[in-house]
Design a protein around this motif. Structure first.
Motif, PDB file in Angstrom:
ATOM      1  N   GLY A  60       0.834  -1.201   0.000  1.00 37.43           N
ATOM      2  CA  GLY A  60       0.000   0.000   0.000  1.00 37.43           C
ATOM      3  C   GLY A  60       0.862   1.241   0.000  1.00 37.43           C
ATOM      4  N   LEU A  61       0.212   2.393   0.188  1.00 34.30           N
ATOM      5  CA  LEU A  61       0.918   3.674   0.276  1.00 34.30           C
ATOM      6  C   LEU A  61       1.128   3.995   1.750  1.00 34.30           C
ATOM      7  CD1 LEU A  61      -1.034   5.689  -2.452  1.00 34.30           C
ATOM      8  CD2 LEU A  61       1.123   4.476  -2.694  1.00 34.30           C
ATOM      9  N   TYR A  62       2.298   3.642   2.265  1.00 35.97           N
ATOM     10  CA  TYR A  62       2.600   3.834   3.689  1.00 35.97           C
ATOM     11  C   TYR A  62       3.380   5.117   3.943  1.00 35.97           C
ATOM     12  CZ  TYR A  62       0.902  -0.701   5.288  1.00 35.97           C
ATOM     13  OH  TYR A  62       0.106  -1.771   5.628  1.00 35.97           O
ATOM     14  N   GLY A  63       3.850   5.799   2.915  1.00 31.65           N
ATOM     15  CA  GLY A  63       4.544   7.065   3.104  1.00 31.65           C
ATOM     16  C   GLY A  63       5.854   6.962   3.843  1.00 31.65           C
ATOM     17  N   GLY A  64       6.532   5.820   3.722  1.00 25.34           N
ATOM     18  CA  GLY A  64       7.808   5.634   4.403  1.00 25.34           C
ATOM     19  C   GLY A  64       7.697   5.251   5.861  1.00 25.34           C
ATOM     20  N   VAL A  65       6.470   5.036   6.358  1.00 25.31           N
ATOM     21  CA  VAL A  65       6.275   4.673   7.765  1.00 25.31           C
ATOM     22  C   VAL A  65       6.465   3.173   7.922  1.00 25.31           C
ATOM     23  CG1 VAL A  65       4.649   4.715   9.693  1.00 25.31           C
ATOM     24  CG2 VAL A  65       4.687   6.586   8.068  1.00 25.31           C
ATOM     25  N   SER A  66       7.085   2.754   9.003  1.00 27.26           N
ATOM     26  CA  SER A  66       7.331   1.339   9.273  1.00 27.26           C
ATOM     27  C   SER A  66       7.046   1.054  10.738  1.00 27.26           C
ATOM     28  CB  SER A  66       8.775   0.972   8.926  1.00 27.26           C
ATOM     29  OG  SER A  66       9.002  -0.411   9.129  1.00 27.26           O
ATOM     30  N   ILE A  67       7.124  -0.211  11.100  1.00 25.58           N
ATOM     31  CA  ILE A  67       6.913  -0.599  12.486  1.00 25.58           C
ATOM     32  C   ILE A  67       8.109  -0.168  13.324  1.00 25.58           C
ATOM     33  CG2 ILE A  67       7.907  -2.896  12.155  1.00 25.58           C
ATOM     34  CD1 ILE A  67       5.759  -3.953  14.096  1.00 25.58           C
ATOM     35  N   GLN A  68       7.852   0.228  14.569  1.00 18.10           N
ATOM     36  CA  GLN A  68       8.903   0.658  15.482  1.00 18.10           C
ATOM     37  C   GLN A  68       8.866  -0.200  16.743  1.00 18.10           C
ATOM     38  OE1 GLN A  68       8.416   4.828  16.235  1.00 18.10           O
ATOM     39  NE2 GLN A  68       8.995   5.433  14.167  1.00 18.10           N
ATOM     40  N   PHE A  69      10.045  -0.420  17.310  1.00 14.58           N
ATOM     41  CA  PHE A  69      10.177  -1.244  18.510  1.00 14.58           C
ATOM     42  C   PHE A  69      10.797  -0.416  19.633  1.00 14.58           C
ATOM     43  CE2 PHE A  69      10.450  -4.057  14.847  1.00 14.58           C
ATOM     44  CZ  PHE A  69       9.492  -5.017  15.162  1.00 14.58           C
ATOM     45  N   GLY A  70      10.395  -0.725  20.850  1.00 15.82           N
ATOM     46  CA  GLY A  70      10.927  -0.007  22.004  1.00 15.82           C
ATOM     47  C   GLY A  70      10.569  -0.707  23.292  1.00 15.82           C
ATOM     48  N   ASN A  71      10.591   0.030  24.386  1.00 17.52           N
ATOM     49  CA  ASN A  71      10.322  -0.508  25.713  1.00 17.52           C
ATOM     50  C   ASN A  71       9.163   0.227  26.360  1.00 17.52           C
ATOM     51  OD1 ASN A  71      12.563  -2.301  25.632  1.00 17.52           O
ATOM     52  ND2 ASN A  71      13.919  -0.618  26.183  1.00 17.52           N
ATOM     53  N   PRO A  88       2.087   1.342  12.400  1.00 15.46           N
ATOM     54  CA  PRO A  88       1.558   2.567  11.770  1.00 15.46           C
ATOM     55  C   PRO A  88       0.037   2.553  11.693  1.00 15.46           C
ATOM     56  CG  PRO A  88       2.570   1.140  10.136  1.00 15.46           C
ATOM     57  CD  PRO A  88       2.899   0.545  11.467  1.00 15.46           C
ATOM     58  N   ASN A  89      -0.518   3.735  11.597  1.00 10.55           N
ATOM     59  CA  ASN A  89      -1.972   3.917  11.522  1.00 10.55           C
ATOM     60  C   ASN A  89      -2.415   3.692  10.075  1.00 10.55           C
ATOM     61  OD1 ASN A  89      -4.616   4.621  11.880  1.00 10.55           O
ATOM     62  ND2 ASN A  89      -4.232   6.789  12.252  1.00 10.55           N
ATOM     63  N   VAL A  90      -2.839   2.468   9.773  1.00  9.37           N
ATOM     64  CA  VAL A  90      -3.189   2.068   8.403  1.00  9.37           C
ATOM     65  C   VAL A  90      -4.701   1.924   8.294  1.00  9.37           C
ATOM     66  CG1 VAL A  90      -2.749   0.421   6.552  1.00  9.37           C
ATOM     67  CG2 VAL A  90      -1.011   0.819   8.286  1.00  9.37           C
ATOM     68  N   ARG A  91      -5.246   2.356   7.171  1.00 10.06           N
ATOM     69  CA  ARG A  91      -6.686   2.203   6.911  1.00 10.06           C
ATOM     70  C   ARG A  91      -6.906   1.988   5.416  1.00 10.06           C
ATOM     71  NH1 ARG A  91      -8.310   7.863   9.224  1.00 10.06           N
ATOM     72  NH2 ARG A  91      -6.612   7.261  10.599  1.00 10.06           N
ATOM     73  N   LEU A 106      -7.298   1.580  -1.637  1.00 11.74           N
ATOM     74  CA  LEU A 106      -5.907   1.354  -1.273  1.00 11.74           C
ATOM     75  C   LEU A 106      -5.731   1.331   0.243  1.00 11.74           C
ATOM     76  CD1 LEU A 106      -4.336   3.958  -3.724  1.00 11.74           C
ATOM     77  CD2 LEU A 106      -4.381   1.491  -4.065  1.00 11.74           C
ATOM     78  N   LYS A 107      -4.656   0.662   0.672  1.00 15.59           N
ATOM     79  CA  LYS A 107      -4.209   0.725   2.060  1.00 15.59           C
ATOM     80  C   LYS A 107      -3.310   1.954   2.207  1.00 15.59           C
ATOM     81  CE  LYS A 107      -2.581  -2.994   3.987  1.00 15.59           C
ATOM     82  NZ  LYS A 107      -1.810  -4.273   4.102  1.00 15.59           N
ATOM     83  N   VAL A 108      -3.729   2.900   3.041  1.00 16.15           N
ATOM     84  CA  VAL A 108      -3.025   4.175   3.165  1.00 16.15           C
ATOM     85  C   VAL A 108      -2.821   4.497   4.644  1.00 16.15           C
ATOM     86  CG1 VAL A 108      -2.954   6.546   2.298  1.00 16.15           C
ATOM     87  CG2 VAL A 108      -4.390   4.893   1.169  1.00 16.15           C
ATOM     88  N   THR A 109      -1.672   5.064   4.966  1.00 12.08           N
ATOM     89  CA  THR A 109      -1.440   5.569   6.318  1.00 12.08           C
ATOM     90  C   THR A 109      -1.915   7.022   6.404  1.00 12.08           C
ATOM     91  OG1 THR A 109       0.788   6.284   5.720  1.00 12.08           O
ATOM     92  CG2 THR A 109       0.565   4.077   6.658  1.00 12.08           C
ATOM     93  N   ARG A 110      -2.055   7.482   7.640  1.00 15.82           N
ATOM     94  CA  ARG A 110      -2.512   8.859   7.843  1.00 15.82           C
ATOM     95  C   ARG A 110      -1.490   9.859   7.303  1.00 15.82           C
ATOM     96  NH1 ARG A 110      -6.498  12.014   7.409  1.00 15.82           N
ATOM     97  NH2 ARG A 110      -6.307  13.918   8.626  1.00 15.82           N
TER      98      ARG A 110
END
Length: 221
Positions: A60-71, A88-91, A106-110
């Protein structure tokens, strides 16, 4: 709903204790792997690598956004850290394309939606020539970009731009462009080899202290 006896025997044939020959099981207990999107042979190759960390970003069109990991840090009595992830906020969104003259689901992020609104349309978002924009399109955006560029409306727009810039009406193909670039590189290499073969050491040789010109200058002083 009961299954027929033939399907049950086929399913449990691999689990039989009396069978001497190993038989392939008709079902699998392993999790299905996420498949990577592939482009057709007609579409030019994508200039950047696919997303190996978050593969669904290429669907889809994610705009360069990816999953992030942390604590996740707890501040209570039991202080500690717990690993977590931020997705990411996908709809799913229906976006109209003027060039294709139809609505695309399409699958698009905000983030991508905001950029499309700033560009005043999906076509302007896809046709941007910025390297950062092409990188954030992904495989799905690259495929949509190629489809939009093949429409008669965009082809006419490109022809008008070429006419304003006084360029040839029919642009060269990719193979012709590669051949022209190779010829330019060959001519440049020939020029450099010719310059290196010319001997100019006697012209740039430093003057000696005892030469006649240097002595004349010293006497005049």
């Amino acid at each position: 709903m009961l299954l027929p006896s033939s399907s049950l025997t086929a399913a449990f044939r691999g689990l039989s204790l009396h069978s001497t020959t190993p038989v392939k099981r008709s079902f699998s207990t392993s999790v299905c792997l996420q498949s990577r999107k592939k482009l057709s042979a007609a579409i030019p190759p994508y200039p950047y690598k696919p997303n190996y960390v978050y593969k669904q970003a290429d669907t889809g069109l994610y705009g360069g956004v990816s999953i992030q990991f942390g604590n996740k840090i707890s501040k209570g009595r039991n202080k500690g850290k717990t690993r977590r992830s931020w997705k990411p906020n996908v709809r799913w969104k229906k976006i109209h394309s003027d060039a294709l003259d139809k609505d695309l689901f399409l699958k698009v992020t905000r983030r991508a939606l905001r950029t499309i609104e700033k560009c005043k349309g999906l076509d302007n978002y896809l046709l941007s020539d910025k390297p950062s924009r092409i990188k954030e399109l992904g495989l799905t955006g690259w495929e949509l970009r190629w489809k939009v560029m093949q429409t008669p409306k965009i082809q006419e727009q490109f022809a008008q731009e070429r006419q304003k810039l006084r360029l040839p009406t029919t642009p060269p193909t990719f193979e012709e462009w590669v051949k022209a670039k190779e010829m330019e590189e060959k001519t440049l290499n020939q020029d450099t080899t010719f310059k290196s073969s010319v001997d100019i050491k006697h012209l740039v040789r430093p003057k000696r202290a005892g030469s006649s010109k240097v002595k004349a200058k010293q006497n005049s002083k």
